[in-house]
Design a protein around this motif. Sequence first.
Motif, mmCIF file in Angstrom:
data_model
loop_
_atom_site.group_PDB
_atom_site.id
_atom_site.type_symbol
_atom_site.label_atom_id
_atom_site.label_comp_id
_atom_site.label_asym_id
_atom_site.label_seq_id
_atom_site.Cartn_x
_atom_site.Cartn_y
_atom_site.Cartn_z
ATOM 1 N N GLU A 132 22.991 -37.330 13.590
ATOM 2 C CA GLU A 132 24.090 -36.360 13.640
ATOM 3 C C GLU A 132 23.715 -35.080 12.900
ATOM 4 O O GLU A 132 24.096 -33.985 13.320
ATOM 5 C CB GLU A 132 25.354 -36.967 13.045
ATOM 6 C CG GLU A 132 25.981 -38.035 13.940
ATOM 7 C CD GLU A 132 27.258 -38.613 13.354
ATOM 8 O OE1 GLU A 132 27.550 -38.333 12.165
ATOM 9 O OE2 GLU A 132 27.962 -39.348 14.071
ATOM 10 N N ARG A 133 22.967 -35.233 11.802
ATOM 11 C CA ARG A 133 22.537 -34.046 11.048
ATOM 12 C C ARG A 133 21.627 -33.163 11.896
ATOM 13 O O ARG A 133 21.738 -31.937 11.889
ATOM 14 C CB ARG A 133 21.803 -34.481 9.777
ATOM 15 C CG ARG A 133 21.445 -33.315 8.838
ATOM 16 C CD ARG A 133 20.660 -33.827 7.655
ATOM 17 N NE ARG A 133 21.425 -34.811 6.907
ATOM 18 C CZ ARG A 133 20.881 -35.777 6.169
ATOM 19 N NH1 ARG A 133 19.562 -35.903 6.109
ATOM 20 N NH2 ARG A 133 21.643 -36.620 5.513
ATOM 21 N N LEU A 134 20.717 -33.796 12.663
ATOM 22 C CA LEU A 134 19.835 -33.041 13.557
ATOM 23 C C LEU A 134 20.654 -32.265 14.588
ATOM 24 O O LEU A 134 20.386 -31.091 14.862
ATOM 25 C CB LEU A 134 18.867 -33.991 14.262
ATOM 26 C CG LEU A 134 17.939 -33.346 15.293
ATOM 27 C CD1 LEU A 134 16.866 -32.513 14.602
ATOM 28 C CD2 LEU A 134 17.290 -34.394 16.187
ATOM 29 N N LEU A 135 21.679 -32.913 15.152
ATOM 30 C CA LEU A 135 22.526 -32.262 16.154
ATOM 31 C C LEU A 135 23.328 -31.117 15.543
ATOM 32 O O LEU A 135 23.466 -30.050 16.147
ATOM 33 C CB LEU A 135 23.465 -33.289 16.791
ATOM 34 C CG LEU A 135 22.801 -34.371 17.645
ATOM 35 C CD1 LEU A 135 23.825 -35.381 18.127
ATOM 36 C CD2 LEU A 135 22.071 -33.760 18.835
ATOM 37 N N VAL A 136 23.867 -31.334 14.346
ATOM 38 C CA VAL A 136 24.638 -30.279 13.670
ATOM 39 C C VAL A 136 23.746 -29.075 13.386
ATOM 40 O O VAL A 136 24.137 -27.922 13.625
ATOM 41 C CB VAL A 136 25.264 -30.809 12.360
ATOM 42 C CG1 VAL A 136 25.821 -29.656 11.528
ATOM 43 C CG2 VAL A 136 26.374 -31.806 12.664
ATOM 44 N N ILE A 137 22.531 -29.321 12.895
ATOM 45 C CA ILE A 137 21.583 -28.230 12.611
ATOM 46 C C ILE A 137 21.288 -27.464 13.896
ATOM 47 O O ILE A 137 21.247 -26.224 13.907
ATOM 48 C CB ILE A 137 20.289 -28.786 11.994
ATOM 49 C CG1 ILE A 137 20.551 -29.281 10.573
ATOM 50 C CG2 ILE A 137 19.193 -27.721 11.975
ATOM 51 C CD1 ILE A 137 19.393 -30.030 9.943
ATOM 52 N N SER A 138 21.084 -28.192 14.986
ATOM 53 C CA SER A 138 20.769 -27.548 16.264
ATOM 54 C C SER A 138 21.937 -26.719 16.774
ATOM 55 O O SER A 138 21.755 -25.614 17.297
ATOM 56 C CB SER A 138 20.378 -28.618 17.291
ATOM 57 O OG SER A 138 19.757 -28.039 18.408
ATOM 58 N N VAL A 139 23.173 -27.228 16.626
ATOM 59 C CA VAL A 139 24.358 -26.492 17.074
ATOM 60 C C VAL A 139 24.575 -25.240 16.224
ATOM 61 O O VAL A 139 24.923 -24.168 16.745
ATOM 62 C CB VAL A 139 25.612 -27.397 17.030
ATOM 63 C CG1 VAL A 139 26.880 -26.587 17.275
ATOM 64 C CG2 VAL A 139 25.507 -28.502 18.075
ATOM 65 N N VAL A 140 24.352 -25.347 14.918
ATOM 66 C CA VAL A 140 24.480 -24.176 14.035
ATOM 67 C C VAL A 140 23.438 -23.121 14.408
ATOM 68 O O VAL A 140 23.740 -21.916 14.461
ATOM 69 C CB VAL A 140 24.326 -24.598 12.556
ATOM 70 C CG1 VAL A 140 24.214 -23.365 11.654
ATOM 71 C CG2 VAL A 140 25.513 -25.451 12.121
ATOM 72 N N ALA A 141 22.201 -23.569 14.695
ATOM 73 C CA ALA A 141 21.144 -22.638 15.117
ATOM 74 C C ALA A 141 21.532 -21.949 16.421
ATOM 75 O O ALA A 141 21.349 -20.731 16.571
ATOM 76 C CB ALA A 141 19.823 -23.381 15.290
ATOM 77 N N ALA A 142 22.097 -22.712 17.364
ATOM 78 C CA ALA A 142 22.535 -22.137 18.640
ATOM 79 C C ALA A 142 23.662 -21.132 18.437
ATOM 80 O O ALA A 142 23.739 -20.117 19.133
ATOM 81 C CB ALA A 142 22.994 -23.252 19.588
ATOM 82 N N SER A 143 24.528 -21.390 17.466
ATOM 83 C CA SER A 143 25.636 -20.470 17.171
ATOM 84 C C SER A 143 25.128 -19.145 16.620
ATOM 85 O O SER A 143 25.617 -18.075 16.984
ATOM 86 C CB SER A 143 26.600 -21.122 16.169
ATOM 87 O OG SER A 143 27.113 -22.334 16.669
ATOM 88 N N ILE A 144 24.117 -19.229 15.748
ATOM 89 C CA ILE A 144 23.526 -18.012 15.187
ATOM 90 C C ILE A 144 22.828 -17.207 16.284
ATOM 91 O O ILE A 144 22.960 -15.972 16.354
ATOM 92 C CB ILE A 144 22.520 -18.379 14.061
ATOM 93 C CG1 ILE A 144 23.274 -19.003 12.878
ATOM 94 C CG2 ILE A 144 21.757 -17.134 13.600
ATOM 95 C CD1 ILE A 144 22.360 -19.581 11.821
ATOM 96 N N LEU A 145 22.119 -17.903 17.174
ATOM 97 C CA LEU A 145 21.451 -17.214 18.278
ATOM 98 C C LEU A 145 22.466 -16.645 19.270
ATOM 99 O O LEU A 145 22.212 -15.611 19.895
ATOM 100 C CB LEU A 145 20.499 -18.173 18.998
ATOM 101 C CG LEU A 145 19.329 -18.694 18.149
ATOM 102 C CD1 LEU A 145 18.435 -19.593 18.970
ATOM 103 C CD2 LEU A 145 18.527 -17.542 17.559
ATOM 104 N N ALA A 146 23.618 -17.326 19.417
ATOM 105 C CA ALA A 146 24.687 -16.796 20.266
ATOM 106 C C ALA A 146 25.237 -15.501 19.677
ATOM 107 O O ALA A 146 25.517 -14.535 20.405
ATOM 108 C CB ALA A 146 25.802 -17.827 20.404
#
Length: 324
Positions: A132-146
């Motif tokens: 879940e931590r890996l997924l959260v990190i990936s979603v946060v990274a996607a949000s910053i790139l968005a």
Amino acid sequence: MHKSQTKHWYDSALEYALYATVILVPAVFSPWFFTVFSAPKLLVLRMLTLLIVVLWGCKMYVEGKLVYVKDRLNMALVFYGAVCVITTIFSINIWSSLLGAGGRFIGLMSMLIFLLLPFFAINILKERKKAERLLVISVVAASILALYGIAQYFGIFQDAFHWNQDPADRVFGTVGHGNHFGAYLGMHLLIGVFLLPGVKRSGLRALLGLGLILQTVALFMTGSRGAIAASVMALIFTGIFWAAKNRKKLKLSFSRVLLALFIVVAVGSAGVSVFRDDLVKIPVVERSLQTAELLSQGKVPDRLSWWMSAIEMAQDKPFFGYGL
């Protein structure tokens, strides 16, 4: 702590290498390369994968055994890898299938790396909390790139670049193409929706919620109709599946769900009527209108012609294909 439960240095290194992969690969690009996006991403991807392989080798050497999770996904990954190898052997252009087309590099070497990464993720992040931590990190990274994509749309932080395409026409973020950026955002949008209810900390939940809004806005700015359609269909499908699984809870809060749907439809309808002229300027709407105009003139869109060619190729070589 029991000896078998001891966490070694290479276990932590493997875990953080996976975290680095989901952050760096989508974010990195460099004008110093001829292919500004593909080559830097591929270089970082291969370096991180090589690091994970070396660390995995250290783990096997120290522990004297190969420890892996017996999972059906592992079997699926091996099967797909075998298919890639077979199609490469029977390819009409062996070098193209091995290395990939110029500027893309999605050949057998890259495909095997793509298959290795989920294998490592399954076998390294065995605990649910780590996955879940890996997924959260990936979603946060996607949000910053968005957020960067939205800034790109308005021309912010773009003075130093001389793009051959105006980002305001179709936002491509740090991925290099609106369709690819749209697929990346759509995937994380779906992951984020299902992660959100399980996040306990209110601050992180608010951050993820804001990130999902940013991803939705950036997704429409990419003008990728395929990514938008796929995201909507995926949300509907998984929403139906979730509703069927939690039907008892839904019965108790049916009026709230109905009220929420009514508010969404009402606000959406009001927005369309008020901003009708501005909606036409949105990339996805503008592209759809252009496609409809081409069809009315009897012209076949390029995407449709590619599908027709692919069907003919499949009929010609149904088993081994033409190669990667």
